[in-house]
Design an enzyme around this catalytic site. Structure first.
Site, PDB file in Angstrom:
ATOM      1  N   GLY A  41      -8.566  -1.963  12.387  1.00  0.00           N
ATOM      2  CA  GLY A  41      -9.012  -0.942  13.340  1.00  0.00           C
ATOM      3  C   GLY A  41      -7.902  -0.599  14.317  1.00  0.00           C
ATOM      4  O   GLY A  41      -7.493   0.566  14.455  1.00  0.00           O
ATOM      5  N   ASP A 238       8.924  -4.084   4.491  1.00  0.00           N
ATOM      6  CA  ASP A 238       7.671  -4.790   4.785  1.00  0.00           C
ATOM      7  C   ASP A 238       6.502  -3.825   4.565  1.00  0.00           C
ATOM      8  O   ASP A 238       6.380  -2.827   5.276  1.00  0.00           O
ATOM      9  CB  ASP A 238       7.708  -5.266   6.250  1.00  0.00           C
ATOM     10  CG  ASP A 238       6.446  -6.011   6.653  1.00  0.00           C
ATOM     11  OD1 ASP A 238       5.608  -6.300   5.777  1.00  0.00           O
ATOM     12  OD2 ASP A 238       6.305  -6.306   7.847  1.00  0.00           O
ATOM     13  N   ASP A 244      -2.821   1.126   6.511  1.00  0.00           N
ATOM     14  CA  ASP A 244      -3.346   1.521   7.819  1.00  0.00           C
ATOM     15  C   ASP A 244      -2.577   2.710   8.388  1.00  0.00           C
ATOM     16  O   ASP A 244      -3.147   3.581   9.051  1.00  0.00           O
ATOM     17  CB  ASP A 244      -3.289   0.332   8.792  1.00  0.00           C
ATOM     18  CG  ASP A 244      -4.254  -0.773   8.380  1.00  0.00           C
ATOM     19  OD1 ASP A 244      -5.278  -0.457   7.731  1.00  0.00           O
ATOM     20  OD2 ASP A 244      -3.981  -1.945   8.694  1.00  0.00           O
TER      21      ASP A 244
HETATM   22  N1  LIG Z   1       6.801   0.546  -1.975  1.00  0.00           N
HETATM   23  C1  LIG Z   1       6.345   1.676  -1.434  1.00  0.00           C
HETATM   24  N2  LIG Z   1       7.128   2.790  -1.390  1.00  0.00           N
HETATM   25  C2  LIG Z   1       6.708   3.942  -0.836  1.00  0.00           C
HETATM   26  N3  LIG Z   1       5.480   4.092  -0.305  1.00  0.00           N
HETATM   27  C3  LIG Z   1       4.655   3.027  -0.314  1.00  0.00           C
HETATM   28  C4  LIG Z   1       5.031   1.769  -0.873  1.00  0.00           C
HETATM   29  N4  LIG Z   1       3.995   0.912  -0.725  1.00  0.00           N
HETATM   30  C5  LIG Z   1       3.020   1.604  -0.102  1.00  0.00           C
HETATM   31  N5  LIG Z   1       3.402   2.876   0.146  1.00  0.00           N
HETATM   32  C6  LIG Z   1       2.635   3.949   0.796  1.00  0.00           C
HETATM   33  O1  LIG Z   1       1.556   3.355   1.479  1.00  0.00           O
HETATM   34  C7  LIG Z   1       0.325   3.796   0.931  1.00  0.00           C
HETATM   35  C8  LIG Z   1      -0.689   2.694   1.043  1.00  0.00           C
HETATM   36  O2  LIG Z   1      -0.250   1.589   0.282  1.00  0.00           O
HETATM   37  P1  LIG Z   1      -1.274   0.639  -0.477  1.00  0.00           P
HETATM   38  O3  LIG Z   1      -1.971   1.396  -1.558  1.00  0.00           O
HETATM   39  O4  LIG Z   1      -0.548  -0.595  -0.851  1.00  0.00           O
HETATM   40  O5  LIG Z   1      -2.318   0.374   0.693  1.00  0.00           O
HETATM   41  P2  LIG Z   1      -3.186  -0.901   1.078  1.00  0.00           P
HETATM   42  O6  LIG Z   1      -3.237  -1.837  -0.091  1.00  0.00           O
HETATM   43  O7  LIG Z   1      -4.440  -0.379   1.609  1.00  0.00           O
HETATM   44  O8  LIG Z   1      -2.323  -1.529   2.220  1.00  0.00           O
HETATM   45  P3  LIG Z   1      -2.820  -2.345   3.506  1.00  0.00           P
HETATM   46  O9  LIG Z   1      -2.781  -3.766   3.064  1.00  0.00           O
HETATM   47  O10 LIG Z   1      -1.798  -1.997   4.530  1.00  0.00           O
HETATM   48  O11 LIG Z   1      -4.192  -1.868   3.849  1.00  0.00           O
HETATM   49  C9  LIG Z   1       0.655   4.245  -0.478  1.00  0.00           C
HETATM   50  O12 LIG Z   1      -0.297   5.163  -0.972  1.00  0.00           O
HETATM   51  C10 LIG Z   1       2.029   4.877  -0.249  1.00  0.00           C
HETATM   52  O13 LIG Z   1       1.896   6.143   0.354  1.00  0.00           O
HETATM   53 MG   LIG Z   2      -5.770  -0.777   3.110  1.00  0.00          MG
END
Ligand SMILES: Nc1ncnc2c1ncn2[C@@H]1O[C@H](COP(=O)(O)OP(=O)(O)OP(=O)(O)O)[C@@H](O)[C@H]1O
Ligand SMILES: [Mg+2]
Length: 299
Positions: A41, A238, A244
């Site tokens: 959040g 990272d 988020d």
């Molecule tokens: N290695 C990467 N290179 C470029 N963009 C990335 C990369 N990893 C993540 N992103 C960007 O971040 C977005 C969200 O990543 P991801 O799908 O891993 O979200 P998440 O698993 O919900 O992450 P979180 O744990 O932060 O909630 C992706 O759709 C992309 O736009």
């Molecule tokens: Mg997420």
């Protein structure tokens, strides 16, 4: 600019680094202890505020030192904190993280986040309903999300649910939210794995946005067109908080009056920007930083 309300978790991550993880019953010497403000959040509120949105955070912290730090951190990022409740005698949401030899252990204490209940929502309801966009995640009681989504729908608000960490959601909640932004794993938990991804997206046109890490993000527009935005090619430092940042950026763009497609396109770049920086909140960009880093966005 439309007003954003985030109803969700506020946590402090306490991260200790050691040469390796301790064995059961063992005491080892660690290096340093970092206090990293987090909670999905709070992260999303900070992401939207840093980009330039008008954001009010709703949630709870404990009456401990961490709670004070968490409020200060949100205020420093430009998030309105007036209606966050400080719960007496309760620990602030805390994650105890040990990092060693490329691995980690995590113990999460929901603490004050468990107090984000119906009674609290009723106490801040008038203020909450001043917002045009309401953002929710899965780190407060689900009953509260159900209640807020119901209120939001009833009052014609845009409701964005980022359903992480993964847990199933009810048909009622799904029908009430305007946008759902799972990652691939969360989408599998909510919708099962039988349908192929395209078929799944087509089932929720203009509503379901699935993030796919380094593959980017996909959605089906309200007109039934499948769109995929590949992830920007960045140097990964990272990935904590990438999702988020994406959700916060989506809220920010919708608050500016952008279309869903424009909002998702920008959010994909904003999230990539955060991946190039260390830390969840510290890696989140200002609007101009995203445009300078990715000039192709201006086209
Ligand atoms: N290695 C990467 N290179 C470029 N963009 C990335 C990369 N990893 C993540 N992103 C960007 O971040 C977005 C969200 O990543 P991801 O799908 O891993 O979200 P998440 O698993 O919900 O992450 P979180 O744990 O932060 O909630 C992706 O759709 C992309 O736009
Ligand atoms: Mg997420």
């Amino acid at each position: 600019m439309a007003l954003i309300a985030v109803v969700g978790s506020i946590n402090m991550d306490l991260v200790v680094t050691a040469d390796r993880l301790p064995n059961k019953g063992e005491t080892i010497t660690g290096k340093d202890l970092q206090y990293l403000p987090g909670g999905k959040g709070a992260n999303q509120a900070v992401a939207a505020a840093k980009l330039g949105a008008d954001v009010q955070m709703f949630g709870c912290v404990g009456d401990d030192d961490l709670g004070k730090r968490l409020l200060e951190n949100l205020a420093d990022a430009g998030v309105e904190t007036t209606h966050i409740r400080t719960v007496p005698g309760v620990t602030s949401g805390t994650a105890l993280i040990t990092v060693g030899s490329g691995d980690n252990t995590i113990v999460v204490i929901p603490g004050a986040n468990a107090y984000v209940d119906r009674e609290y929502i009723d106490s801040i309801k008038d203020e909450l309903l001043r917002a045009d966009i309401i953002m929710l995640q899965h780190e407060i009681p689900q009953e509260t999300n159900e209640y807020v989504a119901e209120l939001g729908e009833k009052h014609g608000k845009i409701v964005i649910l980022d359903p992480g960490p993964a847990r199933p959601i009810s048909e009622a909640l799904l029908s009430r939210v305007s946008y759902l932004t799972p990652n691939e794993h969360e989408a599998a938990v909510i919708f099962g794995t039988e349908k192929d991804p395209e078929e799944l997206l087509k089932g929720y046109p203009g509503k379901l946005i699935i993030s796919q890490g380094d593959k980017g993000v996909s959605l089906c527009t309200a007109d039934g067109e499948l769109l995929h935005f590949p992830a920007a090619d960045v140097e990964v430092v990272d990935t904590t908080g990438a999702g988020d940042t994406m959700s916060g950026a989506l809220g920010f763009m919708l608050a500016r009056g952008s279309s869903l497609v424009e909002a998702v396109r920008f959010a994909n770049y904003a999230a990539a920007f955060s991946v190039e920086r260390y830390g969840a909140q510290t890696g989140m960009p200002a609007y101009d930083e995203v445009l300078s880093r990715f000039p192709e966005l201006r086209n």
